[in-house]
Design a protein around this motif. Structure first.
Motif, PDB file in Angstrom:
ATOM      1  N   LEU A 180     -15.730  31.582 -27.820  1.00 41.96           N
ATOM      2  CA  LEU A 180     -16.525  30.472 -27.313  1.00 41.96           C
ATOM      3  C   LEU A 180     -17.572  30.161 -28.371  1.00 41.96           C
ATOM      4  O   LEU A 180     -18.196  31.081 -28.899  1.00 41.96           O
ATOM      5  N   ILE A 181     -17.731  28.889 -28.720  1.00 47.20           N
ATOM      6  CA  ILE A 181     -18.755  28.502 -29.690  1.00 47.20           C
ATOM      7  C   ILE A 181     -19.588  27.387 -29.074  1.00 47.20           C
ATOM      8  O   ILE A 181     -19.054  26.393 -28.565  1.00 47.20           O
ATOM      9  N   ALA A 182     -20.919  27.600 -29.080  1.00 48.12           N
ATOM     10  CA  ALA A 182     -21.805  26.651 -28.407  1.00 48.12           C
ATOM     11  C   ALA A 182     -23.223  26.771 -28.949  1.00 48.12           C
ATOM     12  O   ALA A 182     -23.566  27.752 -29.607  1.00 48.12           O
ATOM     13  N   ALA A 183     -24.019  25.755 -28.634  1.00 44.29           N
ATOM     14  CA  ALA A 183     -25.465  25.804 -28.850  1.00 44.29           C
ATOM     15  C   ALA A 183     -26.099  25.585 -27.484  1.00 44.29           C
ATOM     16  O   ALA A 183     -25.797  24.597 -26.808  1.00 44.29           O
ATOM     17  N   ALA A 184     -26.966  26.531 -27.090  1.00 48.19           N
ATOM     18  CA  ALA A 184     -27.565  26.461 -25.759  1.00 48.19           C
ATOM     19  C   ALA A 184     -29.049  26.805 -25.838  1.00 48.19           C
ATOM     20  O   ALA A 184     -29.458  27.659 -26.621  1.00 48.19           O
ATOM     21  N   ALA A 185     -29.826  26.141 -24.996  1.00 48.82           N
ATOM     22  CA  ALA A 185     -31.263  26.423 -24.906  1.00 48.82           C
ATOM     23  C   ALA A 185     -31.488  27.754 -24.191  1.00 48.82           C
ATOM     24  O   ALA A 185     -30.539  28.379 -23.709  1.00 48.82           O
ATOM     25  N   GLU A 186     -32.754  28.156 -24.097  1.00 51.05           N
ATOM     26  CA  GLU A 186     -33.077  29.432 -23.461  1.00 51.05           C
ATOM     27  C   GLU A 186     -32.661  29.472 -21.990  1.00 51.05           C
ATOM     28  O   GLU A 186     -32.396  30.536 -21.451  1.00 51.05           O
ATOM     29  N   ASN A 191     -29.891  28.107 -20.988  1.00 52.26           N
ATOM     30  CA  ASN A 191     -28.441  27.881 -21.114  1.00 52.26           C
ATOM     31  C   ASN A 191     -28.039  26.408 -21.082  1.00 52.26           C
ATOM     32  O   ASN A 191     -26.849  26.098 -21.001  1.00 52.26           O
ATOM     33  N   ALA A 192     -29.005  25.501 -21.139  1.00 52.88           N
ATOM     34  CA  ALA A 192     -28.684  24.072 -21.168  1.00 52.88           C
ATOM     35  C   ALA A 192     -27.860  23.747 -22.415  1.00 52.88           C
ATOM     36  O   ALA A 192     -28.176  24.191 -23.520  1.00 52.88           O
ATOM     37  N   LEU A 193     -26.799  22.961 -22.211  1.00 52.05           N
ATOM     38  CA  LEU A 193     -25.930  22.507 -23.305  1.00 52.05           C
ATOM     39  C   LEU A 193     -26.149  21.041 -23.629  1.00 52.05           C
ATOM     40  O   LEU A 193     -26.168  20.653 -24.785  1.00 52.05           O
ATOM     41  N   GLY A 194     -26.245  20.225 -22.586  1.00 51.37           N
ATOM     42  CA  GLY A 194     -26.341  18.788 -22.810  1.00 51.37           C
ATOM     43  C   GLY A 194     -26.616  18.043 -21.526  1.00 51.37           C
ATOM     44  O   GLY A 194     -26.623  18.612 -20.442  1.00 51.37           O
ATOM     45  N   LYS A 195     -26.844  16.741 -21.702  1.00 50.44           N
ATOM     46  CA  LYS A 195     -27.117  15.867 -20.556  1.00 50.44           C
ATOM     47  C   LYS A 195     -26.469  14.519 -20.834  1.00 50.44           C
ATOM     48  O   LYS A 195     -26.529  14.018 -21.952  1.00 50.44           O
ATOM     49  N   ASP A 196     -25.834  13.968 -19.817  1.00 50.21           N
ATOM     50  CA  ASP A 196     -25.170  12.656 -19.926  1.00 50.21           C
ATOM     51  C   ASP A 196     -24.182  12.636 -21.092  1.00 50.21           C
ATOM     52  O   ASP A 196     -24.098  11.660 -21.836  1.00 50.21           O
ATOM     53  N   ASN A 197     -23.448  13.747 -21.253  1.00 46.98           N
ATOM     54  CA  ASN A 197     -22.406  13.866 -22.275  1.00 46.98           C
ATOM     55  C   ASN A 197     -22.957  13.786 -23.703  1.00 46.98           C
ATOM     56  O   ASN A 197     -22.260  13.388 -24.627  1.00 46.98           O
ATOM     57  N   GLN A 198     -24.213  14.167 -23.876  1.00 51.75           N
ATOM     58  CA  GLN A 198     -24.848  14.167 -25.200  1.00 51.75           C
ATOM     59  C   GLN A 198     -25.538  15.503 -25.422  1.00 51.75           C
ATOM     60  O   GLN A 198     -26.045  16.114 -24.479  1.00 51.75           O
ATOM     61  N   MET A 199     -25.598  15.912 -26.695  1.00 51.37           N
ATOM     62  CA  MET A 199     -26.381  17.095 -27.025  1.00 51.37           C
ATOM     63  C   MET A 199     -27.864  16.726 -26.947  1.00 51.37           C
ATOM     64  O   MET A 199     -28.235  15.576 -27.138  1.00 51.37           O
ATOM     65  N   ILE A 200     -28.702  17.722 -26.691  1.00 51.85           N
ATOM     66  CA  ILE A 200     -30.130  17.482 -26.472  1.00 51.85           C
ATOM     67  C   ILE A 200     -30.909  17.557 -27.782  1.00 51.85           C
ATOM     68  O   ILE A 200     -32.005  17.061 -27.897  1.00 51.85           O
ATOM     69  N   ILE A 240     -37.363  25.840 -25.843  1.00 48.72           N
ATOM     70  CA  ILE A 240     -37.155  24.732 -24.903  1.00 48.72           C
ATOM     71  C   ILE A 240     -36.224  25.180 -23.773  1.00 48.72           C
ATOM     72  O   ILE A 240     -35.339  26.005 -23.975  1.00 48.72           O
ATOM     73  N   SER A 241     -36.464  24.622 -22.604  1.00 49.24           N
ATOM     74  CA  SER A 241     -35.596  24.813 -21.444  1.00 49.24           C
ATOM     75  C   SER A 241     -35.422  23.450 -20.795  1.00 49.24           C
ATOM     76  O   SER A 241     -35.975  23.164 -19.734  1.00 49.24           O
ATOM     77  N   PRO A 242     -34.674  22.575 -21.460  1.00 45.63           N
ATOM     78  CA  PRO A 242     -34.589  21.181 -20.995  1.00 45.63           C
ATOM     79  C   PRO A 242     -33.753  21.030 -19.730  1.00 45.63           C
ATOM     80  O   PRO A 242     -32.954  21.887 -19.381  1.00 45.63           O
ATOM     81  N   GLU A 243     -33.955  19.894 -19.084  1.00 42.82           N
ATOM     82  CA  GLU A 243     -33.099  19.513 -17.969  1.00 42.82           C
ATOM     83  C   GLU A 243     -31.745  19.144 -18.543  1.00 42.82           C
ATOM     84  O   GLU A 243     -31.653  18.519 -19.604  1.00 42.82           O
ATOM     85  N   ALA A 244     -30.677  19.552 -17.871  1.00 41.49           N
ATOM     86  CA  ALA A 244     -29.333  19.288 -18.369  1.00 41.49           C
ATOM     87  C   ALA A 244     -28.383  19.127 -17.194  1.00 41.49           C
ATOM     88  O   ALA A 244     -28.731  19.444 -16.056  1.00 41.49           O
ATOM     89  N   ASP A 245     -27.181  18.642 -17.493  1.00 37.84           N
ATOM     90  CA  ASP A 245     -26.144  18.606 -16.460  1.00 37.84           C
ATOM     91  C   ASP A 245     -24.931  19.445 -16.875  1.00 37.84           C
ATOM     92  O   ASP A 245     -23.936  19.489 -16.176  1.00 37.84           O
TER      93      ASP A 245
END
Length: 163
Positions: A5-11, A13-22, A120-125
């Motif tokens: 598994l390869i990913a970038a995630a915030a603290e 675990n947020a990955l993205g929002k509205d199909n976009q990276m943050i 950061i711990s952004p809001e994500a979907d």
């Protein structure tokens, strides 16, 4: 087969929002390209569409529930098991997202290449699944500070499944 598994995630675990990276982290993109080039990559349909098409110099395998879905330059399947069955059994295969595909595949994975975005711990979907330290061992951790190209600090982490 090594399933990574390869990913970038915030603290959080947020990955993205509205199909976009943050965030925009050029060195993360470089690492992603270096690790995945020449390999099979598996992703969900939304991830493919967020990238505006298949990634070059990789075999793009796309999972979707849509029966008649086609996309030029991609192998289209309707389950994770079918996606894995299309990949060479003696090579490393990369799962590149999104959140739902990571959730389905974490129990099958041998390795995780995670860019942990700090501060950061952004809001994500879309979220990366929790990494259970009882099942996973952190084998490498490389810190990357802020600089002229990166407004955030991050850590390249490599996790391997405990046997």
């Amino acid at each position: 087969m090594t399933i990574t598994l390869i990913a970038a995630a915030a603290e959080n675990n947020a990955l993205g929002k509205d199909n976009q990276m943050i965030w925009h982290l050029p060195d993360d993109f470089k690492r992603f390209k270096q690790l995945t080039t020449g390999h099979y990559i598996i992703m969900g349909r939304k991830t493919l569409e967020s990238m505006n098409g298949p990634l070059p110099n990789r075999t793009n395998v796309v999972i979707t529930r849509q029966q008649d879905y086609t996309y030029e330059g991609c192998i289209i399947v309707n389950s994770l098991d079918k996606a894995l069955a299309t990949c060479p059994q003696n090579e490393e295969v990369f799962i590149i997202g999104g959140g739902e595909i990571y959730k389905q595949s974490i129990d099958k994975a041998n390795k995780i290449e995670l860019t942990r975005v700090l501060g950061i711990s952004p809001e994500a979907d879309a979220y990366f699944p929790e990494i259970d330290p009882a099942e996973w061992k952190l084998t490498e951790s490389v810190f990357h500070g802020k600089d002229e190209k990166h407004s955030l600090e991050f850590v390249f982490e490599t996790w391997v499944r405990k046997s």
